[in-house]
Design a protein around this motif. Structure first.
Motif, short mmCIF file in Angstrom:
data_model
loop_
_atom_site.label_atom_id
_atom_site.label_comp_id
_atom_site.label_asym_id
_atom_site.label_seq_id
_atom_site.Cartn_x
_atom_site.Cartn_y
_atom_site.Cartn_z
N MET A 136 8.36 -24.52 -43.26
CA MET A 136 8.45 -23.19 -43.50
C MET A 136 6.89 -22.70 -43.57
SD MET A 136 10.30 -21.11 -46.36
CE MET A 136 11.56 -20.63 -45.65
N LEU A 137 5.65 -23.33 -44.10
CA LEU A 137 4.39 -23.30 -44.27
C LEU A 137 4.08 -23.27 -42.58
CD1 LEU A 137 2.53 -22.60 -46.41
CD2 LEU A 137 1.85 -24.89 -46.49
N ARG A 138 4.57 -24.00 -41.84
CA ARG A 138 3.93 -24.07 -40.36
C ARG A 138 4.21 -22.59 -39.84
NH1 ARG A 138 6.31 -28.84 -37.18
NH2 ARG A 138 4.96 -29.95 -38.56
N TRP A 139 5.44 -22.06 -40.37
CA TRP A 139 5.80 -20.53 -39.59
C TRP A 139 4.72 -19.77 -39.99
CZ3 TRP A 139 8.38 -19.36 -35.64
CH2 TRP A 139 9.59 -20.66 -35.16
N THR A 140 4.41 -19.70 -41.37
CA THR A 140 3.29 -18.88 -41.88
C THR A 140 2.14 -18.82 -41.17
OG1 THR A 140 4.40 -19.18 -44.17
CG2 THR A 140 2.18 -18.16 -44.06
N ILE A 141 1.74 -20.16 -41.13
CA ILE A 141 0.34 -20.32 -40.28
C ILE A 141 0.55 -19.79 -39.15
CG2 ILE A 141 -1.34 -21.99 -39.49
CD1 ILE A 141 -0.64 -23.60 -42.25
N THR A 142 1.43 -20.04 -38.25
CA THR A 142 1.58 -19.54 -37.13
C THR A 142 1.65 -17.96 -37.00
OG1 THR A 142 3.17 -21.34 -36.35
CG2 THR A 142 3.22 -19.48 -34.81
N PHE A 143 2.37 -17.33 -37.79
CA PHE A 143 2.00 -15.68 -37.74
C PHE A 143 0.66 -15.26 -38.17
CE2 PHE A 143 6.74 -16.01 -37.88
CZ PHE A 143 7.17 -14.94 -36.87
N ILE A 144 0.03 -16.00 -39.11
CA ILE A 144 -1.22 -15.60 -39.21
C ILE A 144 -2.23 -15.74 -38.23
CG2 ILE A 144 -3.33 -15.99 -40.80
CD1 ILE A 144 -1.42 -16.54 -43.06
N GLY A 200 2.73 -9.33 -41.93
CA GLY A 200 4.02 -9.12 -43.05
C GLY A 200 4.77 -10.10 -42.91
N ILE A 201 5.13 -10.59 -41.83
CA ILE A 201 6.11 -11.53 -41.69
C ILE A 201 5.65 -12.80 -42.28
CG2 ILE A 201 7.29 -13.10 -40.15
CD1 ILE A 201 7.65 -10.60 -38.10
N ALA A 202 4.41 -13.26 -42.06
CA ALA A 202 3.59 -14.24 -42.62
C ALA A 202 3.80 -14.23 -44.27
CB ALA A 202 2.29 -14.33 -42.26
N LYS A 203 3.68 -13.01 -44.74
CA LYS A 203 3.56 -12.66 -46.51
C LYS A 203 4.85 -13.18 -46.86
CE LYS A 203 0.49 -9.11 -47.03
NZ LYS A 203 0.30 -7.67 -47.69
N ILE A 204 6.11 -12.49 -46.17
CA ILE A 204 7.50 -12.80 -46.60
C ILE A 204 7.72 -14.12 -46.49
CG2 ILE A 204 9.79 -12.29 -46.24
CD1 ILE A 204 8.87 -9.46 -44.84
N ILE A 205 7.52 -14.93 -45.46
CA ILE A 205 7.78 -16.25 -45.37
C ILE A 205 7.13 -17.11 -46.31
CG2 ILE A 205 7.51 -18.41 -43.74
CD1 ILE A 205 8.21 -16.45 -41.32
N PHE A 261 6.05 -16.25 -49.29
CA PHE A 261 6.63 -15.91 -50.68
C PHE A 261 7.85 -16.79 -50.94
CE2 PHE A 261 3.70 -12.05 -51.11
CZ PHE A 261 3.08 -12.87 -51.90
N ILE A 262 8.79 -16.67 -49.63
CA ILE A 262 10.02 -17.55 -49.81
C ILE A 262 9.82 -18.87 -50.02
CG2 ILE A 262 11.90 -18.14 -48.39
CD1 ILE A 262 11.83 -15.46 -46.97
N PHE A 263 8.63 -19.49 -49.36
CA PHE A 263 8.17 -20.83 -49.47
C PHE A 263 7.79 -21.08 -50.63
CE2 PHE A 263 4.38 -23.53 -49.75
CZ PHE A 263 5.01 -24.84 -49.24
N ILE A 264 6.94 -20.35 -51.46
CA ILE A 264 6.68 -20.43 -52.77
C ILE A 264 7.82 -20.61 -53.87
CG2 ILE A 264 5.26 -19.36 -54.85
CD1 ILE A 264 3.45 -20.72 -52.81
N VAL A 265 8.76 -19.64 -53.63
CA VAL A 265 9.68 -19.38 -54.22
C VAL A 265 10.74 -20.76 -54.45
CG1 VAL A 265 12.17 -18.37 -55.00
CG2 VAL A 265 10.03 -17.21 -54.60
N LEU A 266 11.03 -21.20 -53.03
CA LEU A 266 11.80 -22.68 -52.88
C LEU A 266 10.92 -23.56 -53.43
CD1 LEU A 266 13.20 -21.76 -49.25
CD2 LEU A 266 14.37 -21.75 -51.62
#
Length: 53
Positions: free
Chosen positions: A1-9, A29-34, A36-41
């Motif tokens: 999931m963190l990989r997707w965040t970096i990709t979108f950034i 915006g998508i990177a932020k949402i992903i 925060f989901i990563f942090i919660v999980l």
């Protein structure tokens, strides 16, 4: 999931440099949402690990 965040950034940065503001904003915006989901999980998995012991 963190990989997707970096990709979108990275997509947001490249789009911002090339002048595509709308795409850059959407990707950020998508990177932020992903993220925060990563942090919660991550926090939930930590609590689950502590409770399980």
């Amino acid at each position: 999931m963190l990989r997707w965040t970096i990709t979108f950034i990275i997509i947001a940065i490249i789009a911002g440099v090339l002048g595509f503001g709308g795409i850059a904003g959407a990707a950020a915006g998508i990177a932020k949402i992903i993220f925060f989901i990563f942090i919660v999980l991550f926090v939930l998995s930590l609590f689950k690990g502590v409770i399980k012991k």
